[in-house]
Design a protein around this motif. Sequence first.
Motif, PDB file in Angstrom:
ATOM      1  N   LYS A   1      77.983   7.594  24.882  1.00 12.78           N
ATOM      2  CA  LYS A   1      79.419   7.907  24.901  1.00 12.78           C
ATOM      3  C   LYS A   1      80.162   7.202  26.033  1.00 12.78           C
ATOM      4  O   LYS A   1      81.382   7.064  25.989  1.00 12.78           O
ATOM      5  CB  LYS A   1      79.637   9.417  24.972  1.00 12.78           C
ATOM      6  CG  LYS A   1      79.227  10.073  26.282  1.00 12.78           C
ATOM      7  CD  LYS A   1      79.417  11.587  26.198  1.00 12.78           C
ATOM      8  CE  LYS A   1      79.074  12.280  27.506  1.00 12.78           C
ATOM      9  NZ  LYS A   1      79.205  13.751  27.405  1.00 12.78           N
ATOM     10  N   TYR A   2      79.429   6.733  27.046  1.00 13.42           N
ATOM     11  CA  TYR A   2      80.058   5.996  28.141  1.00 13.42           C
ATOM     12  C   TYR A   2      80.089   4.489  27.878  1.00 13.42           C
ATOM     13  O   TYR A   2      80.627   3.727  28.674  1.00 13.42           O
ATOM     14  CB  TYR A   2      79.331   6.262  29.459  1.00 13.42           C
ATOM     15  CG  TYR A   2      79.467   7.685  29.942  1.00 13.42           C
ATOM     16  CD1 TYR A   2      80.623   8.115  30.595  1.00 13.42           C
ATOM     17  CD2 TYR A   2      78.452   8.619  29.729  1.00 13.42           C
ATOM     18  CE1 TYR A   2      80.761   9.423  31.030  1.00 13.42           C
ATOM     19  CE2 TYR A   2      78.579   9.940  30.157  1.00 13.42           C
ATOM     20  CZ  TYR A   2      79.735  10.335  30.802  1.00 13.42           C
ATOM     21  OH  TYR A   2      79.875  11.641  31.224  1.00 13.42           O
ATOM     22  N   GLY A   3      79.553   4.072  26.737  1.00 11.69           N
ATOM     23  CA  GLY A   3      79.493   2.655  26.424  1.00 11.69           C
ATOM     24  C   GLY A   3      80.837   1.995  26.221  1.00 11.69           C
ATOM     25  O   GLY A   3      80.953   0.769  26.298  1.00 11.69           O
ATOM     26  N   TYR A   4      81.881   2.798  25.976  1.00 12.41           N
ATOM     27  CA  TYR A   4      83.223   2.226  25.806  1.00 12.41           C
ATOM     28  C   TYR A   4      83.682   1.491  27.058  1.00 12.41           C
ATOM     29  O   TYR A   4      84.560   0.616  27.002  1.00 12.41           O
ATOM     30  CB  TYR A   4      84.234   3.310  25.433  1.00 12.41           C
ATOM     31  CG  TYR A   4      84.605   4.244  26.553  1.00 12.41           C
ATOM     32  CD1 TYR A   4      85.706   3.972  27.363  1.00 12.41           C
ATOM     33  CD2 TYR A   4      83.871   5.394  26.822  1.00 12.41           C
ATOM     34  CE1 TYR A   4      86.062   4.822  28.402  1.00 12.41           C
ATOM     35  CE2 TYR A   4      84.213   6.256  27.847  1.00 12.41           C
ATOM     36  CZ  TYR A   4      85.302   5.962  28.639  1.00 12.41           C
ATOM     37  OH  TYR A   4      85.647   6.800  29.669  1.00 12.41           O
ATOM     38  N   LEU A   5      83.080   1.821  28.201  1.00 10.80           N
ATOM     39  CA  LEU A   5      83.450   1.159  29.448  1.00 10.80           C
ATOM     40  C   LEU A   5      83.036  -0.309  29.453  1.00 10.80           C
ATOM     41  O   LEU A   5      83.473  -1.072  30.320  1.00 10.80           O
ATOM     42  CB  LEU A   5      82.821   1.894  30.642  1.00 10.80           C
ATOM     43  CG  LEU A   5      83.395   3.285  30.918  1.00 10.80           C
ATOM     44  CD1 LEU A   5      82.545   4.022  31.946  1.00 10.80           C
ATOM     45  CD2 LEU A   5      84.846   3.193  31.393  1.00 10.80           C
ATOM     46  N   GLY A   6      82.226  -0.709  28.473  1.00 11.59           N
ATOM     47  CA  GLY A   6      81.909  -2.124  28.337  1.00 11.59           C
ATOM     48  C   GLY A   6      83.150  -2.958  28.108  1.00 11.59           C
ATOM     49  O   GLY A   6      83.215  -4.122  28.530  1.00 11.59           O
ATOM     50  N   VAL A   7      84.163  -2.399  27.455  1.00 17.10           N
ATOM     51  CA  VAL A   7      85.411  -3.134  27.229  1.00 17.10           C
ATOM     52  C   VAL A   7      86.112  -3.395  28.556  1.00 17.10           C
ATOM     53  O   VAL A   7      86.667  -4.483  28.779  1.00 17.10           O
ATOM     54  CB  VAL A   7      86.343  -2.366  26.268  1.00 17.10           C
ATOM     55  CG1 VAL A   7      87.670  -3.110  26.096  1.00 17.10           C
ATOM     56  CG2 VAL A   7      85.666  -2.171  24.919  1.00 17.10           C
TER      57      VAL A   7
END
Length: 348
Positions: free
Chosen positions: A48-54
């Motif tokens: 769920k924290y993978g959006y920080l890849g953007v």
Amino acid sequence: MNKRRLKELDLLRFLAAIAVVIFHYAFRGYAKGDMSVMPYPLLADVAKYGYLGVELFFMISGFVILMTASSNNLKVFIVSRAVRLYPAFWACCTLTFIVTLAIGAPRFTADLYQYIANMTLLGNFLNVAPIDGVYWSLFVEIKFYLLIAILLGFKKIEKIETCLVLWLLVAAVAEISAFEAMRSVLVTDYAAYFIAGATFYIVWAKGLSKTRILLLIGSLALACYTAIAWAALIESKYSTEFDPLIVCTTITLFFVMFGLIVSNNTVGIGTVNWTALGALTYPLYLLHQMIGFMAFNIAYPAVNPHVLLWGTVALMIAASYFIHKKIEIPVAGFFKKLLSLSFSRVRD
């Protein structure tokens, strides 16, 4: 000026892309129940924290775009950005459109007008829905390109540090005061990452200074502020909690990694050629989401979720490699010649 090629940026690009892929496949698709029928609880709490890849993408973009703009040539900048954006996008958008027509219904649909508008990369400005939701970040990137292009057009790129300071101050005020018009024009939700990346480029090219240190501290503070606000906003959307400490620690880690890269302290990582991985990043980012969800919706639960998820990841990486090698490279070469010729004729 430092001339070493920063191979580490290619690795960071790939890691950012994989983080976003896992976010979508293991969390986002199923979390709200509107994209994928396949849950993947094994990784959901981390994914769920993978959006920080953007956000990491935006930092990398700030660095690379300022490097491109340092030539102080508007034509070169426009050509390089168009060549970088369009060929892979055309291929991925077309493939996503075809797959959507073939297997997307009833959950996913697309029409010809939507496809044509998307292919221009101006769909957001035309108020046309993207064929794949990941395209939203391209519109943010384009706004940043326009800001840099304005500086190049007025031959003011050498004033970039002053502009970054003003952008940071205005973005902070706009975020705190919730001045929506200014927030949209100056992309204040993500300005901190572009500013940080651009500042790291200046540090890499010219060294540290008091202004640059303050820019990095200020952009980190603004990045954490906006990231915490966004995490709080999407908690209800996904019916889960995002730990502000994890969010800020992750963003701080991005800054630390850039600091190590520009100071040549990445040990052996910088000696490895990560170019091939970096080249896969853009098509992988563009291609994975909707096609992956459609594959899940057709194959689950008949196919084991572990096999389905990781098999789809492998398939998307393989497809990205094919698109890069067989489509992006040859089309980019032709497109660059065409654009350069067009600019030459306009100048003449």
